[in-house]
Scaffold this motif. Sequence first.
Motif, PDB file in Angstrom:
ATOM      1  N   THR A   1      42.215  32.613  26.110  1.00 14.91           N
ATOM      2  CA  THR A   1      43.671  32.746  26.103  1.00 14.91           C
ATOM      3  C   THR A   1      44.217  32.666  24.677  1.00 14.91           C
ATOM      4  O   THR A   1      45.114  33.422  24.292  1.00 14.91           O
ATOM      5  N   GLY A   2      43.656  31.774  23.880  1.00 12.76           N
ATOM      6  CA  GLY A   2      44.114  31.623  22.503  1.00 12.76           C
ATOM      7  C   GLY A   2      43.850  32.856  21.651  1.00 12.76           C
ATOM      8  O   GLY A   2      44.648  33.194  20.771  1.00 12.76           O
ATOM      9  N   GLU A   3      42.755  33.547  21.921  1.00 14.25           N
ATOM     10  CA  GLU A   3      42.400  34.718  21.113  1.00 14.25           C
ATOM     11  C   GLU A   3      43.097  35.994  21.576  1.00 14.25           C
ATOM     12  O   GLU A   3      43.131  36.986  20.836  1.00 14.25           O
ATOM     13  N   ARG A   4      43.670  35.967  22.767  1.00 14.84           N
ATOM     14  CA  ARG A   4      44.199  37.188  23.372  1.00 14.84           C
ATOM     15  C   ARG A   4      45.213  37.887  22.472  1.00 14.84           C
ATOM     16  O   ARG A   4      46.102  37.262  21.907  1.00 14.84           O
ATOM     17  N   GLY A   5      45.035  39.212  22.348  1.00 14.62           N
ATOM     18  CA  GLY A   5      45.970  40.011  21.575  1.00 14.62           C
ATOM     19  C   GLY A   5      45.712  39.998  20.081  1.00 14.62           C
ATOM     20  O   GLY A   5      46.374  40.726  19.328  1.00 14.62           O
ATOM     21  N   GLN A   6      44.731  39.196  19.642  1.00 14.76           N
ATOM     22  CA  GLN A   6      44.431  39.118  18.207  1.00 14.76           C
ATOM     23  C   GLN A   6      43.039  39.642  17.893  1.00 14.76           C
ATOM     24  O   GLN A   6      42.868  40.439  16.965  1.00 14.76           O
ATOM     25  N   VAL A   7      42.048  39.172  18.650  1.00 16.69           N
ATOM     26  CA  VAL A   7      40.684  39.701  18.542  1.00 16.69           C
ATOM     27  C   VAL A   7      40.131  39.830  19.949  1.00 16.69           C
ATOM     28  O   VAL A   7      40.630  39.201  20.880  1.00 16.69           O
ATOM     29  N   PHE A   8      39.078  40.626  20.104  1.00 17.16           N
ATOM     30  CA  PHE A   8      38.388  40.697  21.379  1.00 17.16           C
ATOM     31  C   PHE A   8      37.499  39.462  21.518  1.00 17.16           C
ATOM     32  O   PHE A   8      36.761  39.113  20.595  1.00 17.16           O
ATOM     33  N   SER A   9      37.556  38.821  22.676  1.00 17.44           N
ATOM     34  CA  SER A   9      36.795  37.602  22.918  1.00 17.44           C
ATOM     35  C   SER A   9      35.412  37.917  23.485  1.00 17.44           C
ATOM     36  O   SER A   9      35.214  38.939  24.151  1.00 17.44           O
ATOM     37  N   THR A  10      34.480  36.999  23.248  1.00 20.37           N
ATOM     38  CA  THR A  10      33.118  37.128  23.760  1.00 20.37           C
ATOM     39  C   THR A  10      32.661  35.793  24.319  1.00 20.37           C
ATOM     40  O   THR A  10      32.806  34.752  23.663  1.00 20.37           O
ATOM     41  N   LEU A  11      32.091  35.822  25.516  1.00 17.23           N
ATOM     42  CA  LEU A  11      31.464  34.632  26.093  1.00 17.23           C
ATOM     43  C   LEU A  11      29.967  34.710  25.841  1.00 17.23           C
ATOM     44  O   LEU A  11      29.350  35.751  26.063  1.00 17.23           O
ATOM     45  N   LYS A  12      29.377  33.627  25.409  1.00 16.53           N
ATOM     46  CA  LYS A  12      27.929  33.602  25.198  1.00 16.53           C
ATOM     47  C   LYS A  12      27.388  32.225  25.617  1.00 16.53           C
ATOM     48  O   LYS A  12      28.150  31.249  25.632  1.00 16.53           O
ATOM     49  N   HIS A  13      26.132  32.131  26.022  1.00 10.59           N
ATOM     50  CA  HIS A  13      25.066  33.123  26.090  1.00 10.59           C
ATOM     51  C   HIS A  13      24.678  33.230  27.569  1.00 10.59           C
ATOM     52  O   HIS A  13      23.981  32.340  28.076  1.00 10.59           O
ATOM     53  N   PHE A  14      25.159  34.263  28.246  1.00 11.76           N
ATOM     54  CA  PHE A  14      24.926  34.410  29.685  1.00 11.76           C
ATOM     55  C   PHE A  14      23.427  34.582  29.966  1.00 11.76           C
ATOM     56  O   PHE A  14      22.751  35.299  29.228  1.00 11.76           O
ATOM     57  N   PRO A  15      22.929  33.919  31.021  1.00 15.07           N
ATOM     58  CA  PRO A  15      23.570  33.132  32.074  1.00 15.07           C
ATOM     59  C   PRO A  15      23.726  31.644  31.779  1.00 15.07           C
ATOM     60  O   PRO A  15      24.102  30.885  32.673  1.00 15.07           O
ATOM     61  N   GLY A  16      23.470  31.224  30.553  1.00 16.78           N
ATOM     62  CA  GLY A  16      23.708  29.834  30.177  1.00 16.78           C
ATOM     63  C   GLY A  16      22.503  29.198  29.522  1.00 16.78           C
ATOM     64  O   GLY A  16      21.390  29.225  30.060  1.00 16.78           O
ATOM     65  N   HIS A  17      22.744  28.612  28.357  1.00 16.67           N
ATOM     66  CA  HIS A  17      21.685  28.028  27.541  1.00 16.67           C
ATOM     67  C   HIS A  17      21.448  26.552  27.855  1.00 16.67           C
ATOM     68  O   HIS A  17      20.565  25.940  27.260  1.00 16.67           O
ATOM     69  N   GLY A  18      22.244  25.999  28.752  1.00 12.62           N
ATOM     70  CA  GLY A  18      22.213  24.557  28.917  1.00 12.62           C
ATOM     71  C   GLY A  18      21.125  23.988  29.789  1.00 12.62           C
ATOM     72  O   GLY A  18      20.981  22.768  29.879  1.00 12.62           O
ATOM     73  N   GLU A  19      20.330  24.827  30.436  1.00 14.12           N
ATOM     74  CA  GLU A  19      19.324  24.314  31.364  1.00 14.12           C
ATOM     75  C   GLU A  19      18.015  23.900  30.694  1.00 14.12           C
ATOM     76  O   GLU A  19      17.156  23.296  31.335  1.00 14.12           O
TER      77      GLU A  19
ATOM     78  N   GLY B   1      36.125  32.151  31.926  1.00 16.86           N
ATOM     79  CA  GLY B   1      36.402  33.027  30.787  1.00 16.86           C
ATOM     80  C   GLY B   1      36.650  34.458  31.211  1.00 16.86           C
ATOM     81  O   GLY B   1      37.495  35.152  30.630  1.00 16.86           O
ATOM     82  N   ILE B   2      35.944  34.903  32.237  1.00 17.36           N
ATOM     83  CA  ILE B   2      36.167  36.248  32.759  1.00 17.36           C
ATOM     84  C   ILE B   2      37.553  36.340  33.383  1.00 17.36           C
ATOM     85  O   ILE B   2      38.293  37.302  33.158  1.00 17.36           O
ATOM     86  N   ALA B   3      37.909  35.335  34.153  1.00 13.77           N
ATOM     87  CA  ALA B   3      39.239  35.322  34.777  1.00 13.77           C
ATOM     88  C   ALA B   3      40.341  35.298  33.724  1.00 13.77           C
ATOM     89  O   ALA B   3      41.433  35.835  33.942  1.00 13.77           O
ATOM     90  N   ALA B   4      40.055  34.679  32.572  1.00 10.62           N
ATOM     91  CA  ALA B   4      41.053  34.606  31.499  1.00 10.62           C
ATOM     92  C   ALA B   4      41.168  35.914  30.720  1.00 10.62           C
ATOM     93  O   ALA B   4      42.087  36.075  29.920  1.00 10.62           O
ATOM     94  N   GLY B   5      40.229  36.846  30.936  1.00  8.63           N
ATOM     95  CA  GLY B   5      40.368  38.172  30.337  1.00  8.63           C
ATOM     96  C   GLY B   5      39.442  38.496  29.185  1.00  8.63           C
ATOM     97  O   GLY B   5      39.755  39.388  28.377  1.00  8.63           O
ATOM     98  N   THR B   6      38.301  37.823  29.069  1.00  7.55           N
ATOM     99  CA  THR B   6      37.386  38.159  27.974  1.00  7.55           C
ATOM    100  C   THR B   6      36.991  39.630  28.016  1.00  7.55           C
ATOM    101  O   THR B   6      36.844  40.223  29.080  1.00  7.55           O
TER     102      THR B   6
END
Length: 397
Positions: A218-236, A266-271
Motif C-alpha cells: 500500500t505504501g509503494e502504490r502509485g510510486q513504484v511497482f511492488s514485488t513480494l518475495k520469495h514465493f512460496p516462502g523462505h521461512g520453513e 500482498g496480492i490482495a493489496a495490489g502487488t
Amino acid sequence: MRSRRGIRRAALALTLATASALAVTGCAAGAPRTAQHSAAGSSATPEPTKTVDPATAYVNARLANMTLRQKVASLLMLHQPGTDGAALRGFVDRYGVGGMILMGDNVPGSPAALAAQNAAMTASDPQLPPLVAIDEEGGDVTRLPWDTLPGADVLKAQPPAATQAAFSQRAALLKQAGVTVNFGTIADTTADPGSFIYDRVLGTTPAAAADRVAASVTGERGQVFSTLKHFPGHGETEADSHTSIPTTGVSVADWRARDAPPFGAGIAAGTELVMFGHLVYSAVDAAPASLSAPWHRILSDTLGFHGVTITDDMRMLQDSGLPQYANAEENAVQALAAGNTMLLYVLPADPAAAGLDPDALIDAVVAAVGSGRIPAAQIDADARKLLELRHALATKE
C-alpha cells in the motif's frame, strides 16, 4: 379534449398507415431486417463505434511487430556493473532486454546522479522503457546510501502503519531516482532466529507478517511497482538459497497456514510482481518452486495472482553446485516452461566469467519454442504482460 370527429379521423389515419406498413412488409417477406427498414423508408440504428484503448492498441501493434527472438529477450532482466548511463543503455540495446536490476555497483554518490544515470539508460525508447529494479528493503538489504528509513528488523516490532509510512517514503526516493520496480517486500515469515531470512521478515507470525506485507505494498502504490518475495516462502528452513537449494517436507496444509497468508495479503493489496524462490517444497514438487509448474498454478489458482512473476537470480541455481542445475540454458528453459514471466540474472561485467551468455540463453528458449517445449502462445502472453507494465511507465503522469 378532441371532438368525436377528430378521434374518428385519427383512427382512420392510423388504420390506413398500419395497412400500408403491412403491405410493404408483406412485399419484403423473408428479407433481412435491414432491407425491411429500408423498404419502409426508415434508417437502421447504427452500431456504436468501438473505441480501442490507446495503451492496448500500442501493445497490440508492438507485439505484432516483434520477432520471437525479440519477445524472448524482453523476458530477461539483467545486470551490468557501472554508473555510466550511456554504457548501460548500450547493454540494454545490445540484448533487447525488458529490464535491468541495479546492484550496489550501479549506485553513484547522490540521488541526482542516479536519476541522471537511469534517465540515460532508459532513453532509447521513451514509449517502452526497460523496467529498472532494485532490492531496497531497508535494514540489512539497502542499496541506496541515502536510504536511512527503517527496515524489517525495526518495523516488525512496530504497528503496520509504520511499515506503510517507511515504504511510502522509500518508494518516493526510488521514484525520484528513476527506479520503477522495488524487490523490497519480504513476504517470507519465520520466528526462527537461526534462519538467514529472520532479520528481513516483516513479521514472525503469519498474521503479523501479512499485516505489514500489505502495508508495504500500500505504501509503494502509485510510486513504484511492488514485488513480494520469495514465493512460496523462505521461512520453513534455515538454509540460504544463495548457496544451496533449501528443502522442506512441510505439508501443503501447513504451508497454507504458515507461509501463504503474507503472500495472499500482498496480492490482495495490489502487488504487481511476485518473485519465485529457488526453494523445494517436496510435498508439492521435487523441483525448486522457480522451476515448478505446480507452484505457479497454486499462485494463480489458489492465491489469485495473475500479474508478473519473476525468478530470483537464476545464477543461484548454478551456485548450489548441484549437477542438475549446472546448465544455465536448460535452467532458463525450465523456468519459463514452469510459468515465470521474467528471468533475473545478476551478471558480472563479463557474463562469460560467470559461465553465462545472454545470447545463448535467448537461443535456447527460442529453440525450446521451436521444439514445442514452450508454447509460442505462452511467450506471447508473457511478452504482452511485460509490454503492458513497461508502457504503463511511459503513460504515467
